[in-house]
Write a protein that holds these residues in place. Sequence first.
Motif, PDB file in Angstrom:
ATOM      1  N   ILE A 206     -32.849   7.076 -32.126  1.00 58.95           N
ATOM      2  CA  ILE A 206     -33.489   8.074 -31.263  1.00 58.95           C
ATOM      3  C   ILE A 206     -34.931   8.254 -31.693  1.00 58.95           C
ATOM      4  CG2 ILE A 206     -32.609  10.023 -32.670  1.00 58.95           C
ATOM      5  CD1 ILE A 206     -32.489  11.595 -29.955  1.00 58.95           C
ATOM      6  N   VAL A 207     -35.813   8.348 -30.712  1.00 62.94           N
ATOM      7  CA  VAL A 207     -37.238   8.461 -31.022  1.00 62.94           C
ATOM      8  C   VAL A 207     -37.945   9.324 -29.972  1.00 62.94           C
ATOM      9  CG1 VAL A 207     -37.825   6.336 -29.749  1.00 62.94           C
ATOM     10  CG2 VAL A 207     -39.339   7.118 -31.591  1.00 62.94           C
ATOM     11  N   GLU A 208     -38.921  10.091 -30.432  1.00 63.58           N
ATOM     12  CA  GLU A 208     -39.881  10.670 -29.491  1.00 63.58           C
ATOM     13  C   GLU A 208     -40.872   9.540 -29.186  1.00 63.58           C
ATOM     14  OE1 GLU A 208     -41.533  14.767 -30.135  1.00 63.58           O
ATOM     15  OE2 GLU A 208     -40.557  14.552 -32.067  1.00 63.58           O
ATOM     16  N   PRO A 209     -40.891   9.031 -27.968  1.00 64.15           N
ATOM     17  CA  PRO A 209     -41.746   7.871 -27.680  1.00 64.15           C
ATOM     18  C   PRO A 209     -43.230   8.158 -27.917  1.00 64.15           C
ATOM     19  CG  PRO A 209     -40.761   8.755 -25.667  1.00 64.15           C
ATOM     20  CD  PRO A 209     -40.116   9.467 -26.808  1.00 64.15           C
ATOM     21  N   ILE A 210     -43.602   9.415 -27.873  1.00 65.42           N
ATOM     22  CA  ILE A 210     -44.884   9.870 -28.418  1.00 65.42           C
ATOM     23  C   ILE A 210     -44.517  11.015 -29.345  1.00 65.42           C
ATOM     24  CG2 ILE A 210     -47.118  10.948 -27.909  1.00 65.42           C
ATOM     25  CD1 ILE A 210     -46.641   9.796 -24.971  1.00 65.42           C
ATOM     26  N   GLY A 211     -44.796  10.882 -30.630  1.00 61.65           N
ATOM     27  CA  GLY A 211     -44.468  11.977 -31.532  1.00 61.65           C
ATOM     28  C   GLY A 211     -45.155  13.246 -31.048  1.00 61.65           C
ATOM     29  N   GLY A 212     -44.390  14.321 -30.900  1.00 61.58           N
ATOM     30  CA  GLY A 212     -44.987  15.565 -30.395  1.00 61.58           C
ATOM     31  C   GLY A 212     -44.677  16.763 -31.258  1.00 61.58           C
ATOM     32  N   ASN A 213     -43.795  16.576 -32.239  1.00 63.39           N
ATOM     33  CA  ASN A 213     -43.351  17.719 -33.024  1.00 63.39           C
ATOM     34  C   ASN A 213     -43.814  17.676 -34.473  1.00 63.39           C
ATOM     35  OD1 ASN A 213     -41.554  19.645 -31.411  1.00 63.39           O
ATOM     36  ND2 ASN A 213     -40.832  17.643 -30.748  1.00 63.39           N
ATOM     37  N   MET A 214     -44.752  16.777 -34.769  1.00 62.59           N
ATOM     38  CA  MET A 214     -45.468  16.843 -36.060  1.00 62.59           C
ATOM     39  C   MET A 214     -46.963  16.912 -35.719  1.00 62.59           C
ATOM     40  SD  MET A 214     -44.696  12.911 -37.328  1.00 62.59           S
ATOM     41  CE  MET A 214     -44.050  11.707 -36.156  1.00 62.59           C
ATOM     42  N   GLY A 215     -47.273  17.557 -34.605  1.00 56.04           N
ATOM     43  CA  GLY A 215     -48.544  17.308 -33.940  1.00 56.04           C
ATOM     44  C   GLY A 215     -48.364  16.016 -33.169  1.00 56.04           C
ATOM     45  N   VAL A 216     -49.389  15.615 -32.416  1.00 53.37           N
ATOM     46  CA  VAL A 216     -49.241  14.421 -31.578  1.00 53.37           C
ATOM     47  C   VAL A 216     -49.498  13.163 -32.409  1.00 53.37           C
ATOM     48  CG1 VAL A 216     -50.148  13.177 -29.594  1.00 53.37           C
ATOM     49  CG2 VAL A 216     -49.866  15.665 -29.490  1.00 53.37           C
ATOM     50  N   VAL A 217     -48.496  12.297 -32.460  1.00 54.77           N
ATOM     51  CA  VAL A 217     -48.616  11.003 -33.138  1.00 54.77           C
ATOM     52  C   VAL A 217     -48.238   9.906 -32.139  1.00 54.77           C
ATOM     53  CG1 VAL A 217     -47.866   9.572 -35.074  1.00 54.77           C
ATOM     54  CG2 VAL A 217     -48.033  12.052 -35.362  1.00 54.77           C
ATOM     55  N   PRO A 218     -49.239   9.254 -31.567  1.00 54.80           N
ATOM     56  CA  PRO A 218     -48.940   8.232 -30.559  1.00 54.80           C
ATOM     57  C   PRO A 218     -48.269   7.013 -31.202  1.00 54.80           C
ATOM     58  CG  PRO A 218     -51.248   8.929 -30.444  1.00 54.80           C
ATOM     59  CD  PRO A 218     -50.684   9.472 -31.723  1.00 54.80           C
TER      60      PRO A 218
END
Length: 435
Positions: A206-218
């Motif tokens: 499982i992945v956030e396809p754009i990291g959004g919950n550690m700040g934005v990490v594309p």
Amino acid sequence: MSMNRNNSSRLFSIAQKVMPGGVNSPVRAFNAVGGDPLFIKSAKGSRITDVDGNEFIDYVGSWGPLIFGHAHPQIVSAITQQAQLGTSYGASTEVEIQLAEKVVQAVPSVEVVRMVNSGTEAVMSALRLARGITGRDKIVKFEGCYHGHGDSLLVKAGSGLASLGIPECPGIVSSLAEKTLNLPYNNVDQVRELFEKEGKEIAALIVEPIGGNMGVVPPKPGFLAALRDVTQNAGALLIFDEVITGFRVSLGGAQKLFGVNPDITCLGKIIGGGLPVGAYGGSREVMDHISPVGSVYQAGTLSGNPLAMAAGNEMLDLLSQEGIYETLEQKSAKLCEGLKKNVDALGIQAQFTRVGSMFSMFFTDQEIVDFETVKSCDTDLFGRYFNGLLEEGVYVAPSQFEAGFMSVVHSDEEISLTLEASRKALTAARGQLVE
Ligand SMILES: *Cc1c(COP(=O)(O)O)cnc(C)c1O
């Protein structure tokens, strides 16, 4: 001169007597930045007003859902019209089909979708489905990604846990926690290595396809495609948690933007138009394992709630209008370019990340690629900056490890006001630096 927040402080002291930490979700506490949380009285468009009558330009947007700002007249009208017809029947309705059809039409990998009541519930159900289909137990996730508070996923998670510095949450059965494998975001080599060793035991990645919950990490170029590749080869399912990115970065979410299709997609936030909602979907073949067709059981008294469905329908209609994502892009670019100018002029080290209308400013000189690099940030500086912004009438999430969200209704003038506020807050925050 400090703004008056007496009513918020008074309510907070009462709230702490009857609610844990005075809040119903830890991310609302100001532990990471200092001070008492604001209590909100009302909101309209891009502005929220607290119980002391202070007005703020809002970049939290209820943590993502409010692409059209607060109390958008069409969404309010959809909710009130539905409310007059009843708020919940515990039975099927036409409005839930309409929302499902819109989701299916917009999100490339979704043919069939099940509505639930929160993002957490969507993710928990998706994991059960993946385990049910594969007959395997292990789950792979990435450090700093947050997927709701389900038991399997609270290990090295982002969002509130990152803000509060909680590496692992007590209360989770160790035999379950052991089934969750954590890897650094954006590191394909480690993914391949893990799957070579344990791929046959892994139910899903499982992945956030754009990291959004550690700040934005594309995601780095090729990262998501590699995940698709590796999971497919191992017979594991790929789950995109698009609870933030779905309908925010494009109508078809991050999967459309990056051209990578997962097996299961989790949605939430935006598709409820500001009401509690979540959803998970995939191909018919995958989703047919869910009850009542298949034997993976998942249910909900208020699932597909008509109020939430009505709000979600209206939200997706608004999003389908011409030029919405271009508008979001242009406003967000303007804000972030201005912020960068401010920090450059003041000689503050900061990194900027942004995909469309989700963005972060990290106080570090390290390039942001994963949770480790995010953690290099100067959180004390962030705390001072946050409190300075509040004084200047701008409300951002009370943590360095959360994204900022632009809405369609933030005016150019409000963006300029924000930049001026940011310049002042940055100057003051830097001034307090102990060299
Ligand atoms: C917010 C969020 C969740 C959890 O959704 P809730 O509605 O808060 O339960 C899950 N995944 C991601 C990526 C989120 O941003």
